[in-house]
Design a protein around this motif. Structure first.
Motif, PDB file in Angstrom:
ATOM      1  N   UNK A 179      -9.322  -2.273   3.889  1.00  0.00           N
ATOM      2  CA  UNK A 179      -8.156  -2.830   2.795  1.00  0.00           C
ATOM      3  C   UNK A 179      -8.688  -4.212   2.807  1.00  0.00           C
ATOM      4  N   UNK A 180      -7.661  -4.757   2.079  1.00  0.00           N
ATOM      5  CA  UNK A 180      -8.876  -5.975   1.984  1.00  0.00           C
ATOM      6  C   UNK A 180      -7.434  -7.186   2.775  1.00  0.00           C
ATOM      7  N   UNK A 181      -7.639  -7.124   3.649  1.00  0.00           N
ATOM      8  CA  UNK A 181      -6.120  -8.604   4.459  1.00  0.00           C
ATOM      9  C   UNK A 181      -6.681  -9.548   5.062  1.00  0.00           C
ATOM     10  N   UNK A 182      -8.512  -9.614   4.488  1.00  0.00           N
ATOM     11  CA  UNK A 182      -9.771 -11.051   4.822  1.00  0.00           C
ATOM     12  C   UNK A 182      -9.007 -11.183   3.270  1.00  0.00           C
ATOM     13  N   UNK A 183      -8.878 -13.242   3.990  1.00  0.00           N
ATOM     14  CA  UNK A 183      -9.257 -14.004   2.690  1.00  0.00           C
ATOM     15  C   UNK A 183     -10.344 -14.101   1.646  1.00  0.00           C
ATOM     16  N   UNK A 184     -10.313 -14.174   0.720  1.00  0.00           N
ATOM     17  CA  UNK A 184     -11.522 -14.425  -0.028  1.00  0.00           C
ATOM     18  C   UNK A 184     -11.562 -15.587  -0.947  1.00  0.00           C
ATOM     19  N   UNK A 185     -10.786 -16.304  -0.719  1.00  0.00           N
ATOM     20  CA  UNK A 185     -10.279 -18.033  -1.776  1.00  0.00           C
ATOM     21  C   UNK A 185      -9.649 -18.611  -0.785  1.00  0.00           C
ATOM     22  N   UNK A 186     -10.352 -18.743   0.135  1.00  0.00           N
ATOM     23  CA  UNK A 186     -10.063 -20.382   0.939  1.00  0.00           C
ATOM     24  C   UNK A 186     -10.707 -20.996   1.172  1.00  0.00           C
ATOM     25  N   UNK A 187     -10.117 -22.485   1.215  1.00  0.00           N
ATOM     26  CA  UNK A 187     -11.172 -23.493   0.516  1.00  0.00           C
ATOM     27  C   UNK A 187     -11.557 -24.704   2.022  1.00  0.00           C
ATOM     28  N   UNK A 188     -12.861 -25.145   1.220  1.00  0.00           N
ATOM     29  CA  UNK A 188     -13.353 -26.351   2.520  1.00  0.00           C
ATOM     30  C   UNK A 188     -13.458 -27.550   1.576  1.00  0.00           C
ATOM     31  N   UNK A 203     -16.649 -16.341   3.321  1.00  0.00           N
ATOM     32  CA  UNK A 203     -15.616 -15.246   2.818  1.00  0.00           C
ATOM     33  C   UNK A 203     -15.597 -14.077   3.652  1.00  0.00           C
ATOM     34  N   UNK A 204     -13.792 -13.929   4.648  1.00  0.00           N
ATOM     35  CA  UNK A 204     -13.715 -13.365   5.148  1.00  0.00           C
ATOM     36  C   UNK A 204     -12.954 -12.395   5.343  1.00  0.00           C
ATOM     37  N   UNK A 205     -13.626 -11.645   3.749  1.00  0.00           N
ATOM     38  CA  UNK A 205     -13.211 -10.288   3.765  1.00  0.00           C
ATOM     39  C   UNK A 205     -14.338  -9.593   2.454  1.00  0.00           C
ATOM     40  N   UNK A 206     -14.220  -8.408   1.922  1.00  0.00           N
ATOM     41  CA  UNK A 206     -14.097  -8.352   0.146  1.00  0.00           C
ATOM     42  C   UNK A 206     -13.245  -8.741  -0.457  1.00  0.00           C
ATOM     43  N   UNK A 207     -11.891  -8.294  -0.414  1.00  0.00           N
ATOM     44  CA  UNK A 207     -11.178  -8.522  -1.786  1.00  0.00           C
ATOM     45  C   UNK A 207     -11.009  -6.843  -1.904  1.00  0.00           C
ATOM     46  N   UNK A 235     -17.498  -0.831  -2.464  1.00  0.00           N
ATOM     47  CA  UNK A 235     -15.859  -0.972  -2.479  1.00  0.00           C
ATOM     48  C   UNK A 235     -15.149   0.182  -4.270  1.00  0.00           C
ATOM     49  N   UNK A 236     -13.750  -0.089  -4.571  1.00  0.00           N
ATOM     50  CA  UNK A 236     -13.184   0.687  -5.124  1.00  0.00           C
ATOM     51  C   UNK A 236     -13.087  -0.168  -6.381  1.00  0.00           C
ATOM     52  N   UNK A 237     -13.570  -1.036  -7.464  1.00  0.00           N
ATOM     53  CA  UNK A 237     -13.450  -1.602  -8.584  1.00  0.00           C
ATOM     54  C   UNK A 237     -14.093  -2.850  -7.977  1.00  0.00           C
ATOM     55  N   UNK A 238     -13.158  -4.038  -8.961  1.00  0.00           N
ATOM     56  CA  UNK A 238     -13.681  -5.117  -8.437  1.00  0.00           C
ATOM     57  C   UNK A 238     -11.901  -5.697  -8.123  1.00  0.00           C
ATOM     58  N   UNK A 242     -12.457 -11.172  -9.316  1.00  0.00           N
ATOM     59  CA  UNK A 242     -13.892 -10.731 -10.184  1.00  0.00           C
ATOM     60  C   UNK A 242     -14.747  -9.986 -10.116  1.00  0.00           C
ATOM     61  N   UNK A 243     -15.111 -10.238  -9.117  1.00  0.00           N
ATOM     62  CA  UNK A 243     -16.479  -9.569  -8.147  1.00  0.00           C
ATOM     63  C   UNK A 243     -15.804  -8.444  -7.479  1.00  0.00           C
ATOM     64  N   UNK A 244     -16.589  -7.714  -6.771  1.00  0.00           N
ATOM     65  CA  UNK A 244     -16.472  -6.617  -5.610  1.00  0.00           C
ATOM     66  C   UNK A 244     -17.880  -7.348  -4.543  1.00  0.00           C
ATOM     67  N   UNK A 245     -18.114  -6.935  -4.017  1.00  0.00           N
ATOM     68  CA  UNK A 245     -19.301  -7.287  -2.675  1.00  0.00           C
ATOM     69  C   UNK A 245     -20.652  -5.899  -2.481  1.00  0.00           C
TER      70      UNK A 245
END
Length: 348
Positions: A179-188, A203-207, A235-238, A242-245
């Motif tokens: 399940x997508x609990x990892x952050x995929x939009x953390x910034x630096x 990134x920390x997860x797949x989203x 991956x199931x969907x995006x 707007x993307x999937x690994x």
């Protein structure tokens, strides 16, 4: 090759060290679990719990195009530093690395794993993951910078189902998911000074919700065991960006040899395939750096695991060092050198 390895190691072991009682549980010896790099290979009896902590460290250095290692200057598209922005390198019609190129990366993973025997034929499990990633880069003008990201990753859940077992062999189906609990939009703010989204491999997860079906076969003999596993991550969907690994497929085979009831050694071969990413994150600028190019995320890797297992008073220690023997990467990517994996587990 695995069988020859088993025969050589057997010559080092004394058969007198192995249990000889007629009614002993063959699956209770040091090779009861697969090597440390394998998950979902065993079940627990009804009402039995297992807790496990697993640590992994993966190290990557130098860029590779297909099967060939290339220099930092080549990956930047120039053999002579000319100052940013560099001309970049063009692969499959994509011009990238105009701003910088990665040079090495270390990925650490801390995993907390819980299993519960819902019945003798069904074991439930969950896994929490804490990734930590550090990537070094260089610019065309010769200056360097480093980015780092860490936190909570995607959670894993599932059930292991016994398809068939007798006194010598097991067939196990893994009905798993994440399940997508990892952050995929953390910034630096490194290196631009203004907030920028981390590139894909940082990134920390797949989203996305991912299906993870798998199948494991294990067979036990008097002084050794062997097995094979096919495991997927689909991956199931995006995701909302707007993307999937890419899809991932792993095929592993291994042999474990008992040196005593409580000590075993193992040899494992792993074939790993990944497809490219599907879709595009608008925040990922692939012209600046190759780690933001979706079609440069796939490839093939062959890994060799050298492991040892130790069982004492119900505590199980499992470790492996895993050099990457061969790899054929899509586009330009950091090549993988080796991984180290270690775990402790206890059933009760």
């Amino acid at each position: 090759m695995l069988l020859r390895f088993a025969l050589v190691c057997c010559s080092l072991a004394s058969s007198a060290c192995l249990a000889t009682a007629d009614n002993f549980d063959r699956r209770a010896l040091a090779d009861k679990h697969a090597p440390a790099g394998i998950m979902g290979d065993h079940l627990h009896g009804k009402g039995e719990w297992m807790v496990e902590y697993k640590y992994m460290n993966m190290y990557m250095e130098d860029n590779r195009i297909g099967e060939n290692t290339v220099s930092d200057a080549t990956s930047l598209g120039t053999a002579v530093p000319v100052g940013p922005p560099g001309p970049g390198i063009t692969i499959d019609g994509v011009t990238t690395n105009r701003g910088a190129t990665p040079t090495q990366m270390t990925m650490e993973m801390h995993m907390a794993h819980i299993m519960y025997g819902a019945s003798d034929d069904v074991t439930l499990y969950t896994m929490a993951m804490l990734p930590s990633m550090t990537m070094d880069h260089t610019r065309a003008n010769g200056t360097d910078f480093t980015t780092h990201n860490s936190g909570f990753g995607d959670m894993g859940f599932g059930a292991l189902l016994r398809l068939y077992s007798d006194e010598n062999e097991d067939w196990i189906f893994n009905l798993g998911c994440s399940v997508p609990t990892g952050d995929i939009y953390r910034e630096t703010s490194t290196p631009t000074g203004s907030p920028t989204a981390f590139p894909y491999p940082m990134r920390l997860g797949s989203g996305t919700f991912n299906a993870r079906p798998g199948l494991t076969y294990k067979r036990y003999s008097d002084w050794y065991s062997w097995g094979a596993q096919f495991q997927t991550d689909l991956p199931i969907g995006k995701n909302y960006r707007g993307y999937s690994v890419g899809d991932e497929f792993r095929f592993n085979s291994w042999t474990s040899v008992l040196l005593t009831d409580n000590i075993s050694v193992s040899l494992r071969g792993e074939h790993l395939w990944r497809t490219e990413y599907d879709g595009h994150d608008p925040a990922a600028n692939g012209t600046l750096i190759s780690t933001n190019v979706e079609q440069f995320r796939g490839g093939y890797w062959y890994n060799l695991g050298l492991g040892a297992q130790y069982l004492r008073n119900g505590h199980y220690f499992n470790t492996e060092i895993v050099p990457t023997i061969g790899q054929d990467l899509n586009g330009i990517q950091l090549e993988t050198d080796f991984a180290f994996i270690a775990s402790w587990s206890k059933s009760f």
